[in-house]
Design a protein around this motif. Sequence first.
Motif, PDB file in Angstrom:
ATOM      1  N   ASN A 176       0.808  -1.223   0.000  1.00 20.99           N
ATOM      2  CA  ASN A 176       0.000   0.000   0.000  1.00 20.99           C
ATOM      3  C   ASN A 176       0.842   1.274   0.000  1.00 20.99           C
ATOM      4  N   LEU A 177       2.152   1.142  -0.185  1.00 16.38           N
ATOM      5  CA  LEU A 177       3.049   2.295  -0.161  1.00 16.38           C
ATOM      6  C   LEU A 177       3.560   2.618  -1.570  1.00 16.38           C
ATOM      7  N   VAL A 178       3.533   3.904  -1.908  1.00 20.34           N
ATOM      8  CA  VAL A 178       4.042   4.400  -3.190  1.00 20.34           C
ATOM      9  C   VAL A 178       5.006   5.546  -2.911  1.00 20.34           C
ATOM     10  N   CYS A 179       6.173   5.484  -3.512  1.00 18.42           N
ATOM     11  CA  CYS A 179       7.121   6.600  -3.426  1.00 18.42           C
ATOM     12  C   CYS A 179       7.315   7.165  -4.826  1.00 18.42           C
ATOM     13  N   ILE A 180       7.198   8.481  -4.942  1.00 16.36           N
ATOM     14  CA  ILE A 180       7.402   9.166  -6.217  1.00 16.36           C
ATOM     15  C   ILE A 180       8.658  10.026  -6.109  1.00 16.36           C
ATOM     16  N   LEU A 181       9.619   9.764  -6.956  1.00 16.52           N
ATOM     17  CA  LEU A 181      10.841  10.572  -7.002  1.00 16.52           C
ATOM     18  C   LEU A 181      10.683  11.639  -8.070  1.00 16.52           C
ATOM     19  N   ASP A 182      10.614  12.900  -7.645  1.00 18.21           N
ATOM     20  CA  ASP A 182      10.563  14.013  -8.598  1.00 18.21           C
ATOM     21  C   ASP A 182      12.003  14.297  -9.038  1.00 18.21           C
ATOM     22  N   LYS A 183      12.407  13.621 -10.078  1.00 20.44           N
ATOM     23  CA  LYS A 183      13.800  13.641 -10.515  1.00 20.44           C
ATOM     24  C   LYS A 183      14.013  14.747 -11.552  1.00 20.44           C
ATOM     25  N   ASN A 184      14.197  15.977 -11.029  1.00 22.98           N
ATOM     26  CA  ASN A 184      14.371  17.109 -11.937  1.00 22.98           C
ATOM     27  C   ASN A 184      15.844  17.443 -12.190  1.00 22.98           C
ATOM     28  N   GLN A 185      16.734  16.575 -11.716  1.00 24.67           N
ATOM     29  CA  GLN A 185      18.168  16.617 -12.042  1.00 24.67           C
ATOM     30  C   GLN A 185      18.958  17.709 -11.330  1.00 24.67           C
ATOM     31  N   LEU A 186      18.274  18.596 -10.590  1.00 26.01           N
ATOM     32  CA  LEU A 186      18.974  19.729  -9.973  1.00 26.01           C
ATOM     33  C   LEU A 186      18.631  19.840  -8.495  1.00 26.01           C
ATOM     34  N   GLN A 187      19.562  20.404  -7.747  1.00 29.06           N
ATOM     35  CA  GLN A 187      19.287  20.800  -6.373  1.00 29.06           C
ATOM     36  C   GLN A 187      19.820  22.204  -6.170  1.00 29.06           C
ATOM     37  N   MET A 188      19.878  22.668  -4.949  1.00 25.09           N
ATOM     38  CA  MET A 188      20.091  24.089  -4.698  1.00 25.09           C
ATOM     39  C   MET A 188      21.359  24.647  -5.344  1.00 25.09           C
ATOM     40  N   THR A 189      22.431  23.882  -5.347  1.00 25.31           N
ATOM     41  CA  THR A 189      23.706  24.437  -5.801  1.00 25.31           C
ATOM     42  C   THR A 189      24.200  23.887  -7.133  1.00 25.31           C
ATOM     43  N   GLY A 190      23.423  23.038  -7.787  1.00 21.09           N
ATOM     44  CA  GLY A 190      23.867  22.532  -9.082  1.00 21.09           C
ATOM     45  C   GLY A 190      23.221  21.221  -9.461  1.00 21.09           C
ATOM     46  N   LYS A 191      23.886  20.464 -10.330  1.00 25.94           N
ATOM     47  CA  LYS A 191      23.345  19.208 -10.825  1.00 25.94           C
ATOM     48  C   LYS A 191      23.487  18.105  -9.780  1.00 25.94           C
ATOM     49  N   THR A 192      22.424  17.342  -9.612  1.00 31.49           N
ATOM     50  CA  THR A 192      22.448  16.244  -8.649  1.00 31.49           C
ATOM     51  C   THR A 192      23.549  15.249  -8.975  1.00 31.49           C
ATOM     52  N   CYS A 193      23.753  14.986 -10.272  1.00 29.87           N
ATOM     53  CA  CYS A 193      24.761  13.996 -10.672  1.00 29.87           C
ATOM     54  C   CYS A 193      26.167  14.437 -10.299  1.00 29.87           C
ATOM     55  N   ASP A 194      26.397  15.756 -10.177  1.00 32.21           N
ATOM     56  CA  ASP A 194      27.714  16.264  -9.803  1.00 32.21           C
ATOM     57  C   ASP A 194      27.887  16.343  -8.283  1.00 32.21           C
ATOM     58  N   ILE A 195      26.804  16.667  -7.588  1.00 34.15           N
ATOM     59  CA  ILE A 195      26.879  16.857  -6.136  1.00 34.15           C
ATOM     60  C   ILE A 195      26.886  15.517  -5.400  1.00 34.15           C
ATOM     61  N   MET A 196      25.969  14.642  -5.760  1.00 35.12           N
ATOM     62  CA  MET A 196      25.934  13.284  -5.222  1.00 35.12           C
ATOM     63  C   MET A 196      25.094  12.439  -6.162  1.00 35.12           C
ATOM     64  N   ASN A 197      25.742  11.704  -7.046  1.00 29.23           N
ATOM     65  CA  ASN A 197      25.039  10.948  -8.076  1.00 29.23           C
ATOM     66  C   ASN A 197      24.203   9.824  -7.446  1.00 29.23           C
ATOM     67  N   ILE A 198      22.936   9.764  -7.809  1.00 29.04           N
ATOM     68  CA  ILE A 198      22.048   8.739  -7.253  1.00 29.04           C
ATOM     69  C   ILE A 198      21.769   7.623  -8.252  1.00 29.04           C
ATOM     70  N   ASP A 199      22.235   7.763  -9.474  1.00 29.10           N
ATOM     71  CA  ASP A 199      21.969   6.753 -10.503  1.00 29.10           C
ATOM     72  C   ASP A 199      22.911   5.554 -10.376  1.00 29.10           C
TER      73      ASP A 199
END
Length: 287
Positions: A176-199
Motif C-alpha cells: 500500500n506504499l508508493v514513493c514518487i521521485l521528482d527527478k528534476n536533475q537539480l538541487q540548490m547548488t547545481g546538478k544532482t549527478c555532480d553533487i551526489m550521483n544517485i543513478d
Amino acid sequence: MIEKKLTTIPELENKCADIRSNLLNFIYRIGMGHLGGELSMVEMAVALYYKYLNYDVMNPCKEGRDRFILSKGHCSETLYTIFSDLGAYTQDYMVENFECLNNYKFGMHSNRKKCDQIEVSAGSLGHGLPVSVGYAMGARFRNENYRVICMIGDGEFNEGTNWEALMSAGHYQLNNLVCILDKNQLQMTGKTCDIMNIDPVDDKVRAFGWNVIDVEDGNDMSQVCAALDQLPERDCQKHAKPTFIISNTIKGKGVSFMEGNHKWHGGGIGEADLAIALADVSKMRKV
C-alpha cells in the motif's frame, strides 16, 4: 472549487496551467518560494489530487482517505495552490496567513499543526519516506485500505534515512506504499549527478525489493496517468512489493528562463519576470 474528478488528459493539462499561473501569482505576492521544484512536480500533484487520490480537501481527516506526504516540503506552495483551487482557501487568505507571527497558518515548509490538509510536517529533508513507511504499516495493523503516497526530491535522495526506509518497506512488503521521485536533475547548488550521483536509481531501488515504474517525461500528463494507472489495488493486508515511480521532470517546467536553471531553486519573483512567466504558462494551455 471543482465538483467532480477530472478524467481526461486535456482537462488535467489545463488544470496544470491553472495551478502554475496561480502558483506564480502566489509566490509573487508572498515574496519567496521554491519555484523550480514547485513547478517540476505540478503534473504529478495535479493527477493525484484531481483524479487518483481518495481525498477531499474539505474533509481532510476523513476515515479511509489516501495519505499524500510531500517530503520535499520546501515545495509546499504547490499544494497550497491546489488546496485553494479545490475550494479550501482563497489566495487572499493564504497570503494574509503566510508566515505571520499572529496568524501563521501557511509556511514555506508545511506544518500539519497549522494547515489541516497537510498530513506530515516537512522541511528537514529525508523524513517523509520513513514516516510514510510507518503510515503504511499502521494501515496494515488497523486493517484500513488506504494508499500512502510520498513524493521526494532527487537532491533529497542524498539523505541516508531514505535508504533505511526503502529497506524497511521492501522487507515488510508494504503493497500500500508508493514513493514518487521528482527527478528534476537539480538541487540548490547545481546538478544532482555532480553533487551526489544517485543513478542508477532503478537498479538500486529494485535491489531493495520495490517495483519500479520509470516515467520518461514526468511533465507529460499522458505518461503520468499511465504510470498511476499501474498502482496496485488498495489492499493493506497483501504482502507484495511497494511501488517506486521515477518521474523524470524539468526544474522550473513551463517558464522559459527557469527551466533547467538551479538558480531558481529558491527565491521570489519580480513583476517583470512574473509577466514573462505567466505568458509562458499560458502557452501550455490546450484548446
